[in-house]
Each structure stands twice: as structure tokens, then as C-alpha cells.
Design an enzyme around this catalytic site. Structure first.
Site, PDB file in Angstrom:
ATOM      1  N   ASP A  46      42.632  35.416  45.383  1.00 26.88           N
ATOM      2  CA  ASP A  46      41.687  35.882  46.396  1.00 26.88           C
ATOM      3  C   ASP A  46      41.040  37.175  45.947  1.00 26.88           C
ATOM      4  OD1 ASP A  46      41.069  35.715  49.640  1.00 26.88           O
ATOM      5  OD2 ASP A  46      41.208  37.776  48.900  1.00 26.88           O
ATOM      6  N   TYR A  51      35.279  44.109  45.929  1.00 28.72           N
ATOM      7  CA  TYR A  51      36.387  44.624  45.130  1.00 28.72           C
ATOM      8  C   TYR A  51      35.937  45.004  43.717  1.00 28.72           C
ATOM      9  CZ  TYR A  51      39.162  42.157  48.706  1.00 28.72           C
ATOM     10  OH  TYR A  51      39.688  41.670  49.877  1.00 28.72           O
ATOM     11  N   HIS A 109      32.875  38.493  54.744  1.00 27.71           N
ATOM     12  CA  HIS A 109      33.943  39.488  54.661  1.00 27.71           C
ATOM     13  C   HIS A 109      34.218  40.175  56.001  1.00 27.71           C
ATOM     14  CE1 HIS A 109      35.942  42.201  51.403  1.00 27.71           C
ATOM     15  NE2 HIS A 109      36.718  42.084  52.461  1.00 27.71           N
ATOM     16  N   LEU A 191      52.035  42.767  54.269  1.00 25.53           N
ATOM     17  CA  LEU A 191      53.183  43.666  54.302  1.00 25.53           C
ATOM     18  C   LEU A 191      52.861  44.973  55.008  1.00 25.53           C
ATOM     19  CD1 LEU A 191      54.389  43.092  50.625  1.00 25.53           C
ATOM     20  CD2 LEU A 191      55.198  41.965  52.706  1.00 25.53           C
ATOM     21  N   ILE A 230      48.436  36.270  51.307  1.00 24.19           N
ATOM     22  CA  ILE A 230      47.974  36.696  49.979  1.00 24.19           C
ATOM     23  C   ILE A 230      48.461  38.118  49.662  1.00 24.19           C
ATOM     24  CG2 ILE A 230      45.986  35.185  49.652  1.00 24.19           C
ATOM     25  CD1 ILE A 230      44.239  37.415  50.916  1.00 24.19           C
ATOM     26  N   LYS A 232      49.581  41.324  47.386  1.00 22.96           N
ATOM     27  CA  LYS A 232      49.035  41.825  46.124  1.00 22.96           C
ATOM     28  C   LYS A 232      49.958  42.873  45.530  1.00 22.96           C
ATOM     29  CE  LYS A 232      46.973  46.083  47.185  1.00 22.96           C
ATOM     30  NZ  LYS A 232      47.073  47.277  46.341  1.00 22.96           N
ATOM     31  N   SER A 233      49.944  42.933  44.204  1.00 25.73           N
ATOM     32  CA  SER A 233      50.693  43.932  43.464  1.00 25.73           C
ATOM     33  C   SER A 233      50.145  43.941  42.042  1.00 25.73           C
ATOM     34  CB  SER A 233      52.198  43.600  43.448  1.00 25.73           C
ATOM     35  OG  SER A 233      52.910  44.542  42.661  1.00 25.73           O
ATOM     36  N   ARG A 238      57.278  42.676  40.919  1.00 24.98           N
ATOM     37  CA  ARG A 238      56.974  42.455  42.334  1.00 24.98           C
ATOM     38  C   ARG A 238      56.092  41.226  42.527  1.00 24.98           C
ATOM     39  NH1 ARG A 238      55.945  48.680  44.454  1.00 24.98           N
ATOM     40  NH2 ARG A 238      58.134  49.351  44.258  1.00 24.98           N
TER      41      ARG A 238
END
Length: 280
Positions: A46, A51, A109, A191, A230, A232-233, A238
Site C-alpha cells: 500500500d 508518500y 486519499h 498499531l 496494513i 508498516k516498518s 518487525r
């Protein structure tokens, strides 16, 4: 390698339930992060025009050797490009940066209510979908009134509404509305930003009980809610940890404890007032 189940969207297209997000991943680090995600077993990526890392996503996909039909790629239209003609042009730009012939899902968006362009924008989405340049079209950060107006003014119900969703912001009314109209709920910031959720004593207690990390507990909660998620890291360990959530279950007591964490607390912008990119 983890096996991620799929969710069927309202047009019959399937999306992996857990994917990899690249929000706030610096462009220079995106290719490496996405390659790590693909190596870990992620097949849904994604990104978004805003971005500024679509090229990195495309480079990682090209280098992976994974057949295109095995991947699910989502990108999003940025606010200042809303409008019929500008949407078509922006989509071409995104496709070129990704180096792809089509994307699997394209999202508006933000609704940007002050600009009031999302109906014209959606008509362009419908054209791109009819032209088979996108396999599914959806929205992001839309509230119930925005969705109702979209339903009244268009012929295609969004496949997905991607919204901020986590145990501190459970969005029950919105999720119920989605279910009523066949819109799938997708969670960004699953998270929660800031880290408080992952040190919450309820979450850490459940993690200790199952021998898992707090992040895995929260992601497993999303999965059992039926949400597309989704995380992210940029850290390979992780990235691998976040996808390893399909070999345990939260029990009723766990789910009830997490349900009681809902505070209606946003860590991101309010969709009713966020109009970044609108020069009106």
C-alpha cells in the site's frame, strides 16, 4: 513463511488480509523495505502519491521476480489532484512511477469536504475501473455522510474504505455501515501512532499470556475483526514479526478486554476538517 488469507471485495476481487504499508517510509529506504516485506511473504503493498515513494515500490516489485498476478498493489490520489481530469492525469503519473500496467486498487486519499470535488473525482475512478486499468476502486478516510453522498451520486460502491482504526479508535458505527453496504474496512495506523497502545497494560498482559509481542496481539485482533490491515516498518525483524499472526487466536476474554479500550481517540487528522492541499 506465513500464509495470509484473502478477503473478497464487493466486485469479486481478492485482497490479502494483511499487507505492507509504506506511509512515512523515506523514498530512499522504500525499495529495501518493500523487498524485505516481499521476502517475508507479504503480497499486498500500500502506497500513495503523497508518500513520494511509488518509484521505490515499483523498483522492489520489478526486482522481486514475483509474478505480477500474485501481487496486490494499492496507491492513492492526493488531495490537490482531485477533480475529473486531474485524477486521470495523476493516475497516469502514479502508474509510470510504479512501472506497472495497472494497479489493483486506487483510493481517494481524503474526502476534503471543503473542496467538494470527490464526486467528480469518483467519476474519473469509475472510468479508470471501466477501462480495466484498476481492479478495484475505493476511498480512504471517508465518514458516513461522505459515503452516503457518494452512493447517491455514483453507480459503483467503493470496495474499501481505508480509515484510522486501532483498539483506541474502534470505529464501530462506521464499520457497521460498511458491512451494511458491502464496503470492506481497511485499517491504517493499526498499531496507533505514538506507541502508547503497545505499552497498554491490557495489551501487554494478553501478549504475555500468548507468548506474543504486543504488536502481534493488536494485529491479530484486527484479523479476527475481519479487517484488512496494513502495518508498516522499515526493520526487517518487525516486518517479519507483523505477518506472523496467523497461528494463534485471541479468546473471548481477550477480545472483550480489547473492546473496552475504545476511547474514540484519533492519532491522525479528522477527516471532517482535514483539507491539506486544498487552495480554495
Amino acid at each position: 513463511m506465513s500464509s495470509v488469507p484473502s478477503i473478497t471485495l464487493n466486485n469479486g476481487v481478492s485482497i490479502p488480509q494483511l499487507g505492507f504499508g509504506v506511509w512515512q517510509v523515506p523514498p530512499a529506504e522504500t525499495e529495501v523495505a518493500v523487498r524485505a516485506a516481499l521476502d517475508a511473504g507479504y503480497r499486498s503493498i500500500d502506497t500513495a502519491s503523497a508518500y513520494e515513494n511509488e518509484s521505490g515500490v515499483g523498483a522492489a516489485i520489478a526486482a522481486s521476480g514475483i509474478p505480477r498476478e500474485e501481487l496486490f498493489v494499492t496507491t492513492k490520489l492526493w488531495n490537490r489532484r482531485q477533480g475529473y481530469d486531474t485524477t486521470l492525469a495523476s493516475f497516469d503519473d502514479s502508474l509510470a512511477k510504479l512501472g506497472l500496467e495497472y494497479v489493483d486498487m486506487y483510493l481517494i486519499h481524503w474526502p476534503m469536504p471543503a473542496a467538494d470535488r470527490y464526486l467528480d473525482t469518483w467519476q474519473a475512478f469509475e472510468k479508470l475501473y471501466a477501462d480495466q486499468r484498476i481492479r478495484a476502486i475505493g476511498v480512504s478516510n471517508f465518514q458516513i455522510p461522505h459515503l452516503e453522498r457518494l452512493f447517491d451520486g455514483s453507480g459503483v460502491v467503493p470496495a474499501v474504505n481505508q480509515v484510522e482504526l486501532h483498539p483506541y479508535l474502534q470505529q464501530r458505527e462506521l464499520r457497521s455501515f460498511h458491512d451494511e453496504f458491502g464496503v470492506r474496512t481497511e485499517a491504517w495506523s493499526p498499531l496507533a501512532k505514538g506507541g502508547a497502545l503497545l505499552t497498554d497494560t491490557v495489551i501487554t498482559g494478553i501478549a504475555e499470556k500468548h507468548g506474543r509481542t504486543p504488536a502481534q496481539v493488536v494485529l491479530r485482533w484486527h484479523v479476527q475483526q475481519g479487517t484488512i490491515v496494513i502495518p508498516k516498518s522499515v526493520t526487517p525483524s518487525r516486518i517479519a514479526e507483523n505477518i506472523a499472526v496467523f497461528d494463534f487466536d485471541l479468546d473471548q476474554a481477550d477480545n472483550e478486554a480489547i473492546a473496552n479500550l475504545d476511547r474514540g481517540r484519533r492519532t491522525g487528522p479528522d477527516p471532517d476538517t482535514f483539507n491539506l492541499g486544498y487552495d480554495g
